[in-house]
Design a protein around this motif. Sequence first.
Motif, short mmCIF file in Angstrom:
data_model
loop_
_atom_site.label_atom_id
_atom_site.label_comp_id
_atom_site.label_asym_id
_atom_site.label_seq_id
_atom_site.Cartn_x
_atom_site.Cartn_y
_atom_site.Cartn_z
N PHE A 20 0.92 -0.49 0.05
CA PHE A 20 -0.13 0.17 0.06
C PHE A 20 0.79 0.98 -0.15
O PHE A 20 2.00 1.12 0.92
N LYS A 21 0.51 2.03 -0.37
CA LYS A 21 1.21 3.62 -0.55
C LYS A 21 0.39 4.13 0.57
O LYS A 21 -1.52 4.42 -0.16
N ILE A 22 0.46 4.67 1.14
CA ILE A 22 0.22 5.91 2.27
C ILE A 22 -0.11 7.08 1.94
O ILE A 22 0.90 7.47 1.50
N LEU A 23 -1.33 7.90 1.72
CA LEU A 23 -1.37 9.26 1.02
C LEU A 23 -1.75 9.96 2.57
O LEU A 23 -1.47 11.32 2.29
N GLY A 24 -1.90 9.13 3.85
CA GLY A 24 -2.42 10.18 4.90
C GLY A 24 -3.48 9.00 5.80
O GLY A 24 -3.63 8.13 5.80
N SER A 25 -3.52 9.35 7.38
CA SER A 25 -4.08 8.61 8.10
C SER A 25 -5.18 9.54 9.40
O SER A 25 -4.92 10.86 8.85
N VAL A 26 -6.21 8.57 9.77
CA VAL A 26 -6.67 9.51 10.66
C VAL A 26 -6.55 8.74 12.07
O VAL A 26 -6.44 7.58 11.93
N ASN A 27 -6.50 9.94 13.93
CA ASN A 27 -5.38 8.84 14.22
C ASN A 27 -7.30 8.17 14.96
O ASN A 27 -8.36 8.30 14.41
N GLU A 28 -7.22 6.66 15.88
CA GLU A 28 -8.26 6.39 16.30
C GLU A 28 -9.17 6.86 17.20
O GLU A 28 -10.78 7.19 16.56
N SER A 29 -8.97 7.93 17.77
CA SER A 29 -9.70 8.88 18.63
C SER A 29 -10.77 9.94 17.49
O SER A 29 -12.21 9.38 17.29
N GLN A 30 -10.37 10.21 16.55
CA GLN A 30 -11.08 10.93 15.19
C GLN A 30 -12.06 10.45 14.27
O GLN A 30 -13.26 10.47 13.61
N ALA A 31 -11.34 9.09 14.27
CA ALA A 31 -12.02 8.14 12.75
C ALA A 31 -13.21 7.61 13.55
O ALA A 31 -14.33 7.59 13.31
N ILE A 32 -12.87 7.47 14.56
CA ILE A 32 -14.43 6.88 16.00
C ILE A 32 -14.79 7.90 15.71
O ILE A 32 -16.23 7.76 15.70
N ALA A 33 -14.58 9.03 16.32
CA ALA A 33 -15.58 10.39 16.21
C ALA A 33 -16.56 11.11 14.78
O ALA A 33 -17.19 11.19 14.51
N ASN A 34 -15.90 10.16 13.96
CA ASN A 34 -16.36 10.60 12.44
C ASN A 34 -17.60 9.65 12.47
O ASN A 34 -18.16 9.93 11.36
N ALA A 35 -17.36 8.16 12.94
CA ALA A 35 -18.20 7.58 12.90
C ALA A 35 -19.49 7.78 13.34
O ALA A 35 -20.74 7.21 12.70
N LEU A 36 -19.19 8.36 14.21
CA LEU A 36 -20.41 8.32 15.88
C LEU A 36 -21.05 9.36 15.01
O LEU A 36 -22.07 9.68 15.76
N ILE A 37 -20.30 10.50 14.75
CA ILE A 37 -21.41 12.41 14.51
C ILE A 37 -21.50 12.37 13.75
O ILE A 37 -20.52 12.58 12.53
N LYS A 38 -22.62 13.23 13.15
CA LYS A 38 -22.87 14.18 12.22
C LYS A 38 -21.67 15.19 11.93
O LYS A 38 -21.73 15.67 12.95
N LYS A 39 -21.71 14.98 10.72
CA LYS A 39 -19.66 16.07 10.51
C LYS A 39 -20.42 17.16 10.48
O LYS A 39 -20.11 17.98 11.30
N ASP A 40 -21.65 17.87 10.26
CA ASP A 40 -21.75 19.20 10.66
C ASP A 40 -22.43 19.99 12.39
O ASP A 40 -22.57 20.81 12.76
N SER A 41 -22.21 18.95 13.53
CA SER A 41 -22.67 18.88 14.66
C SER A 41 -21.96 20.19 15.04
O SER A 41 -20.52 20.22 15.36
N LYS A 42 -22.61 20.77 15.82
CA LYS A 42 -21.74 22.23 16.39
C LYS A 42 -21.25 21.91 18.14
O LYS A 42 -21.02 21.84 19.02
N ASP A 43 -22.54 20.66 18.50
CA ASP A 43 -22.74 20.05 20.10
C ASP A 43 -21.04 19.85 20.30
O ASP A 43 -20.49 19.48 19.30
N THR A 44 -21.20 19.32 22.04
CA THR A 44 -20.07 18.44 22.09
C THR A 44 -20.35 17.61 23.37
O THR A 44 -21.32 17.28 23.55
#
Length: 167
Positions: free
Chosen positions: A73-97
Amino acid sequence: FPSHDIVPHMDVYEAVAFTIEENIPITLEDSVFDYVPYKIEKSEDGFDLSVVVSACPESEHKNYTDLFNKSGFKILGSVNESQAIANALIKKDSKDTYSIIHARKGRIGTYLVKEGLVHFSTITLVSEENYQEEFIKEYEKFIEYSAKYSLKAEDPIKTVSAYRDWE
């Protein structure tokens, strides 16, 4: 992560690196880090920059990159685990905490997410014998950080729990 006073012609990377050892429990030399600016405000001396920093031990980063490279594989970028989980669980445009609690066998992760960015995360290895005790310690760190750096009394936290079944 604390904000930085940025003056014209100052290297932002160096400004972030300067304070990394005070806020992350690994040395700068032994880490790989990246940052995302989330707030820039004009100040008397230039600008006040607030950033979210992701860091991991260099040895862990090397293990992953070696694995992907050996697999072709050629690595183009990565996302850390906590941000990847947040991206999967929370709506992209959410302004909440949010508080995300990611509990699984042997590990507990607690993440503070504001406006889609993970501002703080703790991940710890735990044994089944002291799981509850370690969980409470991790959540106490989360509450301490939230009160110290990121939340105002009027910012309610929505909690999302992500569990994986134990085998």
